[in-house]
Enzyme design. Structure first.
Site, PDB file in Angstrom:
ATOM      1  N   GLY A   1      37.224  44.795  95.924  1.00 45.69           N
ATOM      2  CA  GLY A   1      36.244  43.706  96.335  1.00 45.69           C
ATOM      3  C   GLY A   1      34.853  43.398  95.726  1.00 45.69           C
TER       4      GLY A   1
ATOM      5  CG  HIS B   1      36.894  42.576  90.120  1.00 45.53           C
ATOM      6  ND1 HIS B   1      35.577  42.462  90.535  1.00 45.53           N
ATOM      7  CD2 HIS B   1      37.388  43.966  90.303  1.00 45.53           C
ATOM      8  CE1 HIS B   1      35.207  43.622  90.875  1.00 45.53           C
ATOM      9  NE2 HIS B   1      36.113  44.644  90.981  1.00 45.53           N
TER      10      HIS B   1
ATOM     11  CE  LYS C   1      31.339  49.310  84.608  1.00 48.58           C
ATOM     12  NZ  LYS C   1      31.811  49.755  85.739  1.00 48.58           N
TER      13      LYS C   1
ATOM     14  CD  GLN D   1      39.263  53.638  87.977  1.00 46.02           C
ATOM     15  OE1 GLN D   1      38.764  54.197  89.016  1.00 46.02           O
ATOM     16  NE2 GLN D   1      39.429  52.309  87.883  1.00 46.02           N
TER      17      GLN D   1
ATOM     18  CB  VAL E   1      34.791  41.075  81.840  1.00 44.48           C
ATOM     19  CG1 VAL E   1      33.864  39.676  81.727  1.00 44.48           C
ATOM     20  CG2 VAL E   1      36.142  40.782  81.568  1.00 44.48           C
TER      21      VAL E   1
HETATM   22  P1  AMP Z   1      36.571  48.245  91.293  1.00 44.76           P
HETATM   23  O1  AMP Z   1      36.476  47.083  92.438  1.00 44.76           O
HETATM   24  O2  AMP Z   1      35.042  48.412  90.711  1.00 44.76           O
HETATM   25  O3  AMP Z   1      37.042  49.418  91.672  1.00 44.76           O
HETATM   26  O4  AMP Z   1      37.488  47.626  90.122  1.00 44.76           O
HETATM   27  C1  AMP Z   1      38.772  47.185  90.211  1.00 44.76           C
HETATM   28  C2  AMP Z   1      39.138  46.962  88.748  1.00 44.76           C
HETATM   29  O5  AMP Z   1      38.548  46.232  88.133  1.00 44.76           O
HETATM   30  C3  AMP Z   1      39.254  48.221  88.053  1.00 44.76           C
HETATM   31  O6  AMP Z   1      40.377  48.570  87.252  1.00 44.76           O
HETATM   32  C4  AMP Z   1      38.174  48.183  87.226  1.00 44.76           C
HETATM   33  O7  AMP Z   1      38.253  49.080  85.948  1.00 44.76           O
HETATM   34  C5  AMP Z   1      38.251  46.557  86.706  1.00 44.76           C
HETATM   35  N1  AMP Z   1      36.648  46.505  86.330  1.00 44.76           N
HETATM   36  C6  AMP Z   1      35.702  46.272  86.950  1.00 44.76           C
HETATM   37  N2  AMP Z   1      34.799  45.877  86.265  1.00 44.76           N
HETATM   38  C7  AMP Z   1      35.409  45.296  84.805  1.00 44.76           C
HETATM   39  C8  AMP Z   1      34.948  44.735  83.826  1.00 44.76           C
HETATM   40  N3  AMP Z   1      33.487  44.493  83.680  1.00 44.76           N
HETATM   41  N4  AMP Z   1      35.806  44.444  82.851  1.00 44.76           N
HETATM   42  C9  AMP Z   1      37.194  44.444  83.245  1.00 44.76           C
HETATM   43  N5  AMP Z   1      37.489  45.239  84.127  1.00 44.76           N
HETATM   44  C10 AMP Z   1      36.690  45.779  85.085  1.00 44.76           C
END
Ligand code: AMP
Length: 284
Positions: A36, A42, A155, A159, A182
């Site tokens: 979230g 995202h 990013k 992971q 991004v």
């Molecule tokens: P999180 O909610 O932070 O666990 O992220 C969920 C997904 O969004 C993960 O696969 C992250 O790698 C991806 N994500 C988070 N920030 C970015 C970003 N700036 N650019 C691309 N993907 C992202």
């Protein structure tokens, strides 16, 4: 309801999710796992999913298993209304929003212990609980939803490699799709944790990306690896960060490298500014 508004289904129980999955059997399904506090990073994963599959489901679950007791599980931003509004605009079909008791009911006793890229000595060195928690929740999400593809951001580069290895090793049929990072206009990688940054911290935060780019450019021109990274680290520290690591690794295995000829190479950084820990990475 105006014609353009899309109905988005929200599932909070496994039985509701399974019913939807059963009804969608003839369709291709993309899962976008998130915690979230959605931003354009995202949403870019969601757009990729939308282009790729007939049905898109986004999971929103702040996973306690990937936070250490001293970390920010309690204060992690939760922005449900804004998240659902954004997902509606992107014509997402469904949101999977289990609570902690649904994901980890009393008696829950099974954990995935990833190796390989999860023991590379990068994030795992500073957050030893992290990838076990991530793999356990991602394996559960993939088994619950059984998507054709699941999207993950570059990013969180380590992971992405860890989840890819887990899906391969456990013969999970889902294709793990990596999506480029991004960034804000000034280069800062978008992150839910950027919301923690005070104005002065936010002003210097793009240093991480700027230094990564400068290091990559120097290395491509033949600058020596160790010195380039040492100078990069010093520049990040000068901006006010405490650096956890700035490293060059093999882009696929995350193994240590002696020179960029051992590549393809990825530069990865993690650093704290104030109470906020940021990570970033780029290709060389
Ligand atoms: P999180 O909610 O932070 O666990 O992220 C969920 C997904 O969004 C993960 O696969 C992250 O790698 C991806 N994500 C988070 N920030 C970015 C970003 N700036 N650019 C691309 N993907 C992202």
């Amino acid at each position: 309801m105006p014609k353009s508004a899309t109905k988005i289904q929200v599932f909070r129980t496994l039985s509701a999710l399974r019913r939807w999955r059963e009804q969608s059997r003839a369709k291709s399904i993309a899962l976008v796992p998130t915690m979230g506090a959605l931003h354009d990073g995202h949403l870019t994963l969601v757009r990729y999913a939308r282009r790729t599959c007939d049905r898109v489901i986004v999971s929103i679950f702040v996973n306690p298993a990937q936070f250490a007791p001293h970390e920010d599980f309690g204060s992690y931003p939760r922005t449900w209304d804004a998240d659902t509004a954004a997902l509606k605009t992107l014509k997402v079909d469904a949101i999977w929003a289990p609570n902690v008791a649904t994901m980890y009911p009393d008696g829950f006793a099974t954990k995935i212990a990833p190796g390989g890229p999860a023991l590379a000595g990068l994030e795992d060195k500073f957050r030893p609980h992290f990838f076990g928690g991530v793999c356990t929740v991602v394996a559960k999400l993939l088994l619950q939803v059984q998507p054709d593809i699941a999207t993950f951001g570059e990013k969180d580069y380590q992971q992405l490699k860890v989840v890819t290895a887990m899906a391969r090793d456990l013969n999970i049929a889902t294709k793990i799709a990596g999506v480029p990072t991004v960034r804000e206009k000034d280069g800062l990688a978008m992150s839910s944790r950027n919301a923690y940054l005070a104005a002065d911290e936010r002003a210097v935060a793009p240093t991480l990306h700027r230094v990564l780019k400068a290091c990559a450019a120097s290395l491509k021109k033949g600058a020596p690896l160790a010195r380039t990274l040492m100078e990069g680290e010093a520049e990040i520290e000068q901006a006010g960060f405490a650096v956890d690591y700035l490293e060059a690794r093999h882009a696929e295995t995350l193994a240590r490298i002696a020179s960029i000829k051992d590549g393809p190479v990825r530069l990865l950084v993690a650093a704290k500014i104030g109470r906020t820990r940021l990570i970033d990475n780029i290709a060389v």
